[in-house]
Write a protein that holds these residues in place. Structure first.
Motif, mmCIF file in Angstrom:
data_model
loop_
_atom_site.group_PDB
_atom_site.id
_atom_site.type_symbol
_atom_site.label_atom_id
_atom_site.label_comp_id
_atom_site.label_asym_id
_atom_site.label_seq_id
_atom_site.Cartn_x
_atom_site.Cartn_y
_atom_site.Cartn_z
ATOM 1 N N HIS A 1 36.998 24.703 48.238
ATOM 2 C CA HIS A 1 36.291 23.605 48.890
ATOM 3 C C HIS A 1 35.923 22.574 47.835
ATOM 4 O O HIS A 1 35.224 22.893 46.871
ATOM 5 N N ILE A 2 36.384 21.356 48.018
ATOM 6 C CA ILE A 2 36.069 20.277 47.089
ATOM 7 C C ILE A 2 34.706 19.715 47.476
ATOM 8 O O ILE A 2 34.545 19.178 48.572
ATOM 9 N N ARG A 3 33.737 19.852 46.596
ATOM 10 C CA ARG A 3 32.387 19.361 46.870
ATOM 11 C C ARG A 3 32.233 17.903 46.439
ATOM 12 O O ARG A 3 31.661 17.103 47.156
ATOM 13 N N TYR A 4 32.699 17.592 45.238
ATOM 14 C CA TYR A 4 32.562 16.242 44.695
ATOM 15 C C TYR A 4 33.828 15.869 43.946
ATOM 16 O O TYR A 4 34.436 16.698 43.289
ATOM 17 N N MET B 1 31.239 28.239 49.862
ATOM 18 C CA MET B 1 30.275 27.152 50.052
ATOM 19 C C MET B 1 28.822 27.634 50.100
ATOM 20 O O MET B 1 27.909 26.862 49.918
ATOM 21 N N THR B 2 28.593 28.910 50.345
ATOM 22 C CA THR B 2 27.222 29.407 50.454
ATOM 23 C C THR B 2 26.678 29.937 49.127
ATOM 24 O O THR B 2 25.502 30.256 49.033
ATOM 25 N N ALA B 3 27.524 30.029 48.118
ATOM 26 C CA ALA B 3 27.086 30.554 46.823
ATOM 27 C C ALA B 3 27.300 29.504 45.738
ATOM 28 O O ALA B 3 28.418 29.276 45.290
ATOM 29 N N PRO B 4 26.225 28.841 45.298
ATOM 30 C CA PRO B 4 26.376 27.779 44.308
ATOM 31 C C PRO B 4 26.961 28.258 42.976
ATOM 32 O O PRO B 4 27.551 27.478 42.239
ATOM 33 N N ASP B 5 26.808 29.535 42.671
ATOM 34 C CA ASP B 5 27.369 30.033 41.415
ATOM 35 C C ASP B 5 28.873 30.285 41.514
ATOM 36 O O ASP B 5 29.512 30.668 40.541
ATOM 37 N N ALA B 6 29.451 30.065 42.684
ATOM 38 C CA ALA B 6 30.891 30.217 42.875
ATOM 39 C C ALA B 6 31.606 28.876 42.747
ATOM 40 O O ALA B 6 32.718 28.708 43.218
ATOM 41 N N CYS B 7 30.941 27.912 42.108
ATOM 42 C CA CYS B 7 31.517 26.578 41.918
ATOM 43 C C CYS B 7 31.979 26.396 40.478
ATOM 44 O O CYS B 7 31.516 27.075 39.571
ATOM 45 N N MET B 8 32.893 25.457 40.308
ATOM 46 C CA MET B 8 33.402 25.160 38.972
ATOM 47 C C MET B 8 33.557 23.658 38.792
ATOM 48 O O MET B 8 33.753 22.918 39.763
ATOM 49 N N LYS B 9 33.447 23.241 37.571
ATOM 50 C CA LYS B 9 33.677 21.848 37.202
ATOM 51 C C LYS B 9 35.090 21.777 36.625
ATOM 52 O O LYS B 9 35.416 22.489 35.678
ATOM 53 N N VAL B 10 35.917 20.930 37.227
ATOM 54 C CA VAL B 10 37.294 20.759 36.780
ATOM 55 C C VAL B 10 37.408 19.375 36.161
ATOM 56 O O VAL B 10 37.154 18.368 36.832
ATOM 57 N N THR B 11 37.752 19.324 34.889
ATOM 58 C CA THR B 11 37.872 18.040 34.199
ATOM 59 C C THR B 11 39.332 17.753 33.881
ATOM 60 O O THR B 11 40.117 18.661 33.613
ATOM 61 N N ASP B 12 39.663 16.506 33.927
ATOM 62 C CA ASP B 12 41.016 16.040 33.670
ATOM 63 C C ASP B 12 41.319 16.099 32.179
ATOM 64 O O ASP B 12 40.475 15.786 31.351
ATOM 65 N N THR B 13 42.536 16.497 31.832
ATOM 66 C CA THR B 13 42.941 16.545 30.428
ATOM 67 C C THR B 13 43.862 15.385 30.045
ATOM 68 O O THR B 13 44.266 15.283 28.894
ATOM 69 N N TYR B 14 44.181 14.519 31.002
ATOM 70 C CA TYR B 14 45.076 13.395 30.719
ATOM 71 C C TYR B 14 44.345 12.089 30.428
ATOM 72 O O TYR B 14 44.865 11.243 29.730
ATOM 73 N N GLY B 15 43.166 11.894 30.988
ATOM 74 C CA GLY B 15 42.431 10.633 30.868
ATOM 75 C C GLY B 15 41.810 10.461 29.503
ATOM 76 O O GLY B 15 42.109 11.220 28.597
#
Length: 72
Positions: free
Chosen positions: A57-60, A12-26
């Motif tokens: 950690h789920i941010r959004y 949570m303290t390192a913004p570059d340790a985040c990822m965007k996960v997109t759905d492949t079914y929708g």
């Protein structure tokens, strides 16, 4: 139509340790279907990262409409 997207972080303290996960079914016709998919995706992500011994950690959790302007 709605697309399910999750922003998750390993640290949570390192913004570059985040990822965007997109759905492949929708995409999904209704916001409710999208939210149901977000629940499944969230549970799957948490279980997967627990296996690696690294809590996530789920941010959004977002349901984006076709114009990408409707966030929930």
């Amino acid at each position: 139509m709605f697309a399910a997207v999750i922003i998750a972080c390993l640290d949570m303290t390192a913004p570059d340790a985040c990822m965007k996960v997109t759905d492949t079914y929708g995409p999904y016709s209704t916001r409710r279907e999208c939210h149901n998919r977000l629940e499944t995706m969230t549970n799957d992500l948490k279980q997967m990262w627990q296996r690696f011994g690294s809590p996530i950690h789920i941010r959004y959790r977002l349901c984006l409409n076709n114009s990408d302007s409707d966030h929930t």
